[in-house]
Design a protein around this motif. Structure first.
Motif, PDB file in Angstrom:
ATOM      1  N   VAL A 219       0.461  -1.288   0.163  1.00  0.00           N
ATOM      2  CA  VAL A 219       0.043   0.077   0.278  1.00  0.00           C
ATOM      3  C   VAL A 219       0.801   1.096   0.282  1.00  0.00           C
ATOM      4  O   VAL A 219       0.402   2.160  -0.589  1.00  0.00           O
ATOM      5  CB  VAL A 219      -1.262   0.015   1.174  1.00  0.00           C
ATOM      6  CG1 VAL A 219      -1.628   1.223   1.049  1.00  0.00           C
ATOM      7  CG2 VAL A 219      -2.018  -0.685   1.491  1.00  0.00           C
ATOM      8  N   LEU A 220       2.210   1.342   0.610  1.00  0.00           N
ATOM      9  CA  LEU A 220       3.210   2.068   1.238  1.00  0.00           C
ATOM     10  C   LEU A 220       3.358   2.772  -1.139  1.00  0.00           C
ATOM     11  O   LEU A 220       3.063   4.098  -1.202  1.00  0.00           O
ATOM     12  CB  LEU A 220       3.947   1.666   1.871  1.00  0.00           C
ATOM     13  CG  LEU A 220       5.102   3.679   2.200  1.00  0.00           C
ATOM     14  CD1 LEU A 220       4.317   4.532   2.382  1.00  0.00           C
ATOM     15  CD2 LEU A 220       6.449   2.956   2.512  1.00  0.00           C
ATOM     16  N   VAL A 228       8.018  10.935  -0.955  1.00  0.00           N
ATOM     17  CA  VAL A 228       8.672  12.523  -0.812  1.00  0.00           C
ATOM     18  C   VAL A 228       8.166  14.031  -0.774  1.00  0.00           C
ATOM     19  O   VAL A 228       8.822  14.943  -0.729  1.00  0.00           O
ATOM     20  CB  VAL A 228       9.702  12.656  -2.572  1.00  0.00           C
ATOM     21  CG1 VAL A 228       9.825  11.281  -3.086  1.00  0.00           C
ATOM     22  CG2 VAL A 228       8.057  12.835  -3.176  1.00  0.00           C
ATOM     23  N   ARG A 229       7.021  13.802  -1.201  1.00  0.00           N
ATOM     24  CA  ARG A 229       6.494  15.832  -0.218  1.00  0.00           C
ATOM     25  C   ARG A 229       6.811  15.705   0.670  1.00  0.00           C
ATOM     26  O   ARG A 229       7.288  16.903   2.202  1.00  0.00           O
ATOM     27  CB  ARG A 229       4.877  15.543  -0.755  1.00  0.00           C
ATOM     28  CG  ARG A 229       4.522  15.606  -1.621  1.00  0.00           C
ATOM     29  CD  ARG A 229       2.901  15.710  -2.161  1.00  0.00           C
ATOM     30  NE  ARG A 229       3.138  16.712  -0.984  1.00  0.00           N
ATOM     31  CZ  ARG A 229       0.663  16.832  -1.027  1.00  0.00           C
ATOM     32  NH1 ARG A 229       0.473  16.267  -1.423  1.00  0.00           N
ATOM     33  NH2 ARG A 229       0.484  17.543  -0.199  1.00  0.00           N
ATOM     34  N   LYS A 233      10.241  18.235   1.590  1.00  0.00           N
ATOM     35  CA  LYS A 233       8.964  19.709   1.997  1.00  0.00           C
ATOM     36  C   LYS A 233       8.745  19.247   3.681  1.00  0.00           C
ATOM     37  O   LYS A 233       7.547  20.318   3.947  1.00  0.00           O
ATOM     38  CB  LYS A 233       8.302  19.543   0.936  1.00  0.00           C
ATOM     39  CG  LYS A 233       8.656  20.103  -0.538  1.00  0.00           C
ATOM     40  CD  LYS A 233       9.493  21.375  -0.701  1.00  0.00           C
ATOM     41  CE  LYS A 233      10.558  21.814  -1.587  1.00  0.00           C
ATOM     42  NZ  LYS A 233      11.386  22.572  -1.535  1.00  0.00           N
ATOM     43  N   ASN A 234       8.682  18.103   4.127  1.00  0.00           N
ATOM     44  CA  ASN A 234       7.757  18.571   5.471  1.00  0.00           C
ATOM     45  C   ASN A 234       6.556  18.529   5.552  1.00  0.00           C
ATOM     46  O   ASN A 234       5.801  18.574   6.185  1.00  0.00           O
ATOM     47  CB  ASN A 234       8.271  19.179   6.603  1.00  0.00           C
ATOM     48  CG  ASN A 234       8.681  18.974   7.838  1.00  0.00           C
ATOM     49  OD1 ASN A 234       8.225  17.269   8.016  1.00  0.00           O
ATOM     50  ND2 ASN A 234       7.528  19.074   8.504  1.00  0.00           N
ATOM     51  N   GLU A 235       5.728  18.208   3.771  1.00  0.00           N
ATOM     52  CA  GLU A 235       4.771  17.877   3.599  1.00  0.00           C
ATOM     53  C   GLU A 235       3.646  16.774   3.892  1.00  0.00           C
ATOM     54  O   GLU A 235       4.573  15.470   3.202  1.00  0.00           O
ATOM     55  CB  GLU A 235       4.135  18.453   2.963  1.00  0.00           C
ATOM     56  CG  GLU A 235       5.072  19.943   2.249  1.00  0.00           C
ATOM     57  CD  GLU A 235       3.981  20.323   0.542  1.00  0.00           C
ATOM     58  OE1 GLU A 235       5.104  21.430   0.226  1.00  0.00           O
ATOM     59  OE2 GLU A 235       4.325  19.530  -0.382  1.00  0.00           O
TER      60      GLU A 235
END
Length: 412
Positions: A219-220, A228-229, A233-235
């Motif tokens: 699933v990941l 990668v977000r 970018k810590n999003e």
């Protein structure tokens, strides 16, 4: 199903995997779907069930047939083209019988919780001693190692622990599970790929190995740009409904009789769309003339979407698809009924008729199309133990008397 008998012992089917023998001791979907794909491609798949507790997916609707003899179409969809035997893996005789079969098999697929097969004294190391070339494919919720390996799991476990559930739905509402068993299906797909890769390696080395696939891992990998977000970018990805995080217009739009997907976000597709709907000047409108401008959420909401809604609201789904043709990415959002009746789906042979209880029932076909192979007509799923005499007699070399004794003792 066209069958031959290799050395008068091993049942084989036609297809690119013909001659490959797979022991399938899985149940429900995460596992049966993997072995179904191998069977569709020509492998001889032997479904092994407990004589008193067969795969409980046999009880899942919808059912076909007369009352008292109803069969599950759900079960049949994931177990077509297989042979069926029964073995009680908890009995000493059953364990010995499985080991005999392993000696003649190329692959064993299981989806027990990690450690279960070891407790049965049928783990990989034990079976490897019987057949060093055996590919042992194990599908589980969390995989065979790690702190969560022994936890019970279902499809929803994979969706929850793999991050997909948290991303699905609408921003102003609680997250929503994906509307299908995507964790089971994805794990089965990766298991099939891993099995074929391990077989290729075994051809070179002569040695088998464990193929370890987890629902969480599978699933990941379906979360697109979420990882990668976060790492770049810590999003943290959150529900977006039908929106895309950075591509616009790219989503669901209403029309006369339902909804369509439209993804004409590039300058090329945007200009074509404006022309197709009679307003070519909109392509040069300075407010929306570039992708970068149309990507802006406010611009999309106040200028692009109203324009598309005005254009699309005049037409039905079919009319919009006709207008779009092969010029722009626009597709009707179809119901399953519309998909099943879709001429393109028919041209791709993606609805196949499988015999169930004397009827031919449509179900999804094999999406892998090989130019060098002819797709054989699907065969029905086996009844529990339907092929005991065939498989255990020919593959394990048991006499009728031995089969009778094993059945009387509850081993098969």
């Amino acid at each position: 199903m066209t069958e031959t008998f290799q050395n008068d012992a091993i049942p084989t089917r036609t297809g690119p995997l013909s001659g490959l023998t797979v022991l399938d001791i899985t149940r429900v979907v995460a596992g049966p779907f993997c072995s179904m794909l191998l069977a569709d491609l020509g492998a001889t798949v032997i479904k092994v069930e407990h004589p008193d507790e067969p795969d409980y997916a046999r009880t899942f609707p919808p059912f076909v047939g007369e009352e008292g003899g109803e069969l599950s179409a759900f079960f049949s969809q994931f177990n077509r083209n297989k042979l069926g035997i029964t073995i009680n893996l908890k009995s000493a005789e059953g364990k010995a019988l499985l080991k005999k079969l392993v000696c003649r098999a190329d692959v064993l697929v299981e989806n027990f919780r990690p450690g279960t097969m070891d407790r049965l004294d049928l783990g990989y190391e034990v079976l490897k001693a019987e057949n060093p070339k055996l590919i042992y494919t194990a599908i589980s919720g969390y995989g065979r190692n790690g702190p969560n390996a022994s936890k019970p799991a279902y499809d929803n476990t994979g969706q929850a622990s793999g991050g997909l559930w948290s991303m699905n739905g609408y921003a102003d509402r609680p997250p929503v599970r994906v509307g299908t068993i995507i964790g089971d299906l994805a794990a089965s797909l990766y298991a099939a790929i891993g099995t074929l890769a391990a077989l290729r390696e075994a051809e070179k080395s002569g040695l088998g190995q464990v193929v370890d696939v987890s629902q969480q891992d599978s699933v990941l990998t379906l979360t697109e740009n979420a990882v990668v977000r976060y790492t770049a970018k810590n999003e943290i990805a959150s529900p977006l409904g039908n929106e895309h995080p950075f591509v616009r217009p790219y989503g669901q739009f209403p029309c006369k009789d339902g909804y369509v997907f439209f993804g004409g976000y590039t300058d090329k597709f945007w200009a074509i769309t404006c022309t197709l709907f009679g307003e070519p000047d909109k392509a040069s409108d300075p407010a929306i003339d570039t992708m970068e401008k149309r990507f802006d959420p406010t611009v999309a909401e106040t200028k692009v979407n109203p324009l598309l809604n005005r254009w699309f609201s005049r037409y039905t789904k079919a009319e919009l698809e006709e207008i779009a043709g092969d010029k722009i990415p626009l597709s009707a959002i179809k119901t399953i009924a519309e998909v099943v009746e879709d001429p393109h789906i028919a041209a791709r042979n993606m609805i196949v008729k499988v015999p169930i209880a004397g009827k031919l029932i449509g179900m999804f076909g094999l999406p892998i199309k090989l130019s060098g192979a002819v797709e054989a007509a699907p065969q029905s799923a086996p009844a529990p133990g339907e092929h005991n005499e065939l498989i255990l007699g020919k593959l394990a070399g048991l006499s009728p008397g031995e089969l009778h004794a094993l059945k009387a003792g509850g081993a098969i």
